[in-house]
Design a protein around this motif. Structure first.
Motif, PDB file in Angstrom:
ATOM      1  N   TRP A   1       0.949  -1.216  -0.091  1.00  0.00           N
ATOM      2  CA  TRP A   1       0.013  -0.137  -0.004  1.00  0.00           C
ATOM      3  C   TRP A   1       0.732   1.338  -0.051  1.00  0.00           C
ATOM      4  O   TRP A   1       1.885   1.369   0.662  1.00  0.00           O
ATOM      5  CB  TRP A   1      -0.838   0.018   1.436  1.00  0.00           C
ATOM      6  CG  TRP A   1      -1.944  -1.018   1.311  1.00  0.00           C
ATOM      7  CD1 TRP A   1      -1.718  -2.338   1.702  1.00  0.00           C
ATOM      8  CD2 TRP A   1      -3.434  -1.045   0.874  1.00  0.00           C
ATOM      9  NE1 TRP A   1      -3.067  -2.975   1.422  1.00  0.00           N
ATOM     10  CE2 TRP A   1      -3.965  -2.221   0.893  1.00  0.00           C
ATOM     11  CE3 TRP A   1      -3.879   0.155   0.172  1.00  0.00           C
ATOM     12  CZ2 TRP A   1      -5.328  -2.056   0.644  1.00  0.00           C
ATOM     13  CZ3 TRP A   1      -5.430   0.098  -0.087  1.00  0.00           C
ATOM     14  CH2 TRP A   1      -6.053  -0.968   0.143  1.00  0.00           C
ATOM     15  N   GLY A   2       0.569   2.268  -0.792  1.00  0.00           N
ATOM     16  CA  GLY A   2       0.997   3.555  -0.708  1.00  0.00           C
ATOM     17  C   GLY A   2       0.598   4.312   0.794  1.00  0.00           C
ATOM     18  O   GLY A   2      -0.428   3.810   1.425  1.00  0.00           O
ATOM     19  N   GLN A   3       1.118   5.408   0.917  1.00  0.00           N
ATOM     20  CA  GLN A   3       0.822   6.215   2.086  1.00  0.00           C
ATOM     21  C   GLN A   3      -0.540   7.027   1.842  1.00  0.00           C
ATOM     22  O   GLN A   3      -1.157   7.611   2.885  1.00  0.00           O
ATOM     23  CB  GLN A   3       1.838   7.320   2.357  1.00  0.00           C
ATOM     24  CG  GLN A   3       1.888   8.481   1.620  1.00  0.00           C
ATOM     25  CD  GLN A   3       2.155   8.175   0.105  1.00  0.00           C
ATOM     26  OE1 GLN A   3       2.763   7.346  -0.308  1.00  0.00           O
ATOM     27  NE2 GLN A   3       1.965   9.413  -0.605  1.00  0.00           N
ATOM     28  N   GLY A   4      -0.871   7.070   0.637  1.00  0.00           N
ATOM     29  CA  GLY A   4      -2.271   7.796   0.149  1.00  0.00           C
ATOM     30  C   GLY A   4      -1.914   9.203  -0.025  1.00  0.00           C
ATOM     31  O   GLY A   4      -1.010   9.888   0.205  1.00  0.00           O
ATOM     32  N   THR A   5      -2.888   9.852  -0.739  1.00  0.00           N
ATOM     33  CA  THR A   5      -2.812  11.224  -1.333  1.00  0.00           C
ATOM     34  C   THR A   5      -4.408  11.647  -1.183  1.00  0.00           C
ATOM     35  O   THR A   5      -5.592  11.293  -1.517  1.00  0.00           O
ATOM     36  CB  THR A   5      -2.443  11.608  -2.589  1.00  0.00           C
ATOM     37  OG1 THR A   5      -2.343  12.782  -2.852  1.00  0.00           O
ATOM     38  CG2 THR A   5      -3.332  10.867  -3.618  1.00  0.00           C
ATOM     39  N   GLN A   6      -4.457  12.927  -0.541  1.00  0.00           N
ATOM     40  CA  GLN A   6      -5.832  13.555  -0.211  1.00  0.00           C
ATOM     41  C   GLN A   6      -6.403  14.181  -1.495  1.00  0.00           C
ATOM     42  O   GLN A   6      -5.517  14.923  -2.260  1.00  0.00           O
ATOM     43  CB  GLN A   6      -5.782  14.683   0.857  1.00  0.00           C
ATOM     44  CG  GLN A   6      -7.062  15.418   1.304  1.00  0.00           C
ATOM     45  CD  GLN A   6      -8.117  14.467   1.909  1.00  0.00           C
ATOM     46  OE1 GLN A   6      -7.655  13.919   2.784  1.00  0.00           O
ATOM     47  NE2 GLN A   6      -9.152  14.647   1.393  1.00  0.00           N
ATOM     48  N   VAL A   7      -7.653  14.009  -1.819  1.00  0.00           N
ATOM     49  CA  VAL A   7      -8.504  14.578  -2.873  1.00  0.00           C
ATOM     50  C   VAL A   7      -9.534  15.181  -2.162  1.00  0.00           C
ATOM     51  O   VAL A   7     -10.122  14.607  -1.653  1.00  0.00           O
ATOM     52  CB  VAL A   7      -8.858  13.673  -3.902  1.00  0.00           C
ATOM     53  CG1 VAL A   7      -9.971  14.104  -4.927  1.00  0.00           C
ATOM     54  CG2 VAL A   7      -7.699  12.918  -4.635  1.00  0.00           C
ATOM     55  N   THR A   8      -9.872  16.465  -2.311  1.00  0.00           N
ATOM     56  CA  THR A   8     -10.910  17.152  -1.688  1.00  0.00           C
ATOM     57  C   THR A   8     -11.657  17.801  -2.823  1.00  0.00           C
ATOM     58  O   THR A   8     -11.197  18.540  -3.887  1.00  0.00           O
ATOM     59  CB  THR A   8     -10.317  18.148  -1.054  1.00  0.00           C
ATOM     60  OG1 THR A   8      -9.515  17.740   0.150  1.00  0.00           O
ATOM     61  CG2 THR A   8     -11.473  18.936  -0.184  1.00  0.00           C
ATOM     62  N   VAL A   9     -12.846  17.813  -3.210  1.00  0.00           N
ATOM     63  CA  VAL A   9     -13.755  18.235  -4.023  1.00  0.00           C
ATOM     64  C   VAL A   9     -15.002  19.225  -3.398  1.00  0.00           C
ATOM     65  O   VAL A   9     -15.279  18.865  -2.765  1.00  0.00           O
ATOM     66  CB  VAL A   9     -14.326  17.107  -4.904  1.00  0.00           C
ATOM     67  CG1 VAL A   9     -15.284  17.889  -5.842  1.00  0.00           C
ATOM     68  CG2 VAL A   9     -13.428  16.337  -5.321  1.00  0.00           C
ATOM     69  N   SER A  10     -14.688  20.480  -3.918  1.00  0.00           N
ATOM     70  CA  SER A  10     -15.592  21.210  -3.304  1.00  0.00           C
ATOM     71  C   SER A  10     -16.731  21.701  -4.179  1.00  0.00           C
ATOM     72  O   SER A  10     -16.526  21.534  -5.452  1.00  0.00           O
ATOM     73  CB  SER A  10     -14.965  22.745  -3.119  1.00  0.00           C
ATOM     74  OG  SER A  10     -14.271  23.270  -4.464  1.00  0.00           O
ATOM     75  N   SER A  11     -17.906  21.810  -3.476  1.00  0.00           N
ATOM     76  CA  SER A  11     -19.078  21.902  -4.424  1.00  0.00           C
ATOM     77  C   SER A  11     -19.575  23.544  -4.659  1.00  0.00           C
ATOM     78  O   SER A  11     -18.983  24.186  -3.848  1.00  0.00           O
ATOM     79  CB  SER A  11     -20.254  21.322  -3.807  1.00  0.00           C
ATOM     80  OG  SER A  11     -20.595  21.618  -2.448  1.00  0.00           O
TER      81      SER A  11
END
Length: 113
Positions: free
Chosen positions: A103-113
């Motif tokens: 597994w990788g460490q992860g990357t944050q994705v944030t979608v604003s409406s």
């Protein structure tokens, strides 16, 4: 020890696009299959898309027609289009190196409406 490293996360507006990349410390083609998972706050980690060495692909119903998984000799990518607020999550790259799950460490994705 084989490692996976994600990149490309960030902030996007609803309807926008982002492309995630997953690189490996060894030849990415030695890791098969490779998948993208995501985990939103308070929710279980879920499979988003997967791709094998022959190019076979699989997608979660929630992203079909919007996300595209691909791979080349260096990385595995997740092109995310028509983003929705519910796509907000930490995205993880996961792969299998022989019998070992990585597994990788992860990357944050944030979608604003």
């Amino acid at each position: 020890q084989v490692q996976l490293v994600e990149s490309g996360g960030g902030l996007a507006q609803a309807g926008g696009s982002l492309r995630l990349s997953c690189a490996a410390s060894r030849n990415i083609n030695s890791i098969n299959p490779v998948s993208w998972y995501r985990q939103a706050p308070g929710k279980q980690r879920e499979l988003v898309a997967g791709i094998n060495i022959r190019g076979g692909k699989d997608y979660a119903d929630s992203v079909k027609g919007r996300f595209i998984i691909s791979r080349d000799n260096r990385k595995v990518y997740l092109q995310m289009n028509s983003l929705k607020s519910e796509d907000t999550a930490v995205y993880y790259c996961q792969g299998r190196y022989g019998t070992v799950e990585i597994w990788g460490q992860g990357t944050q994705v944030t979608v604003s409406s």
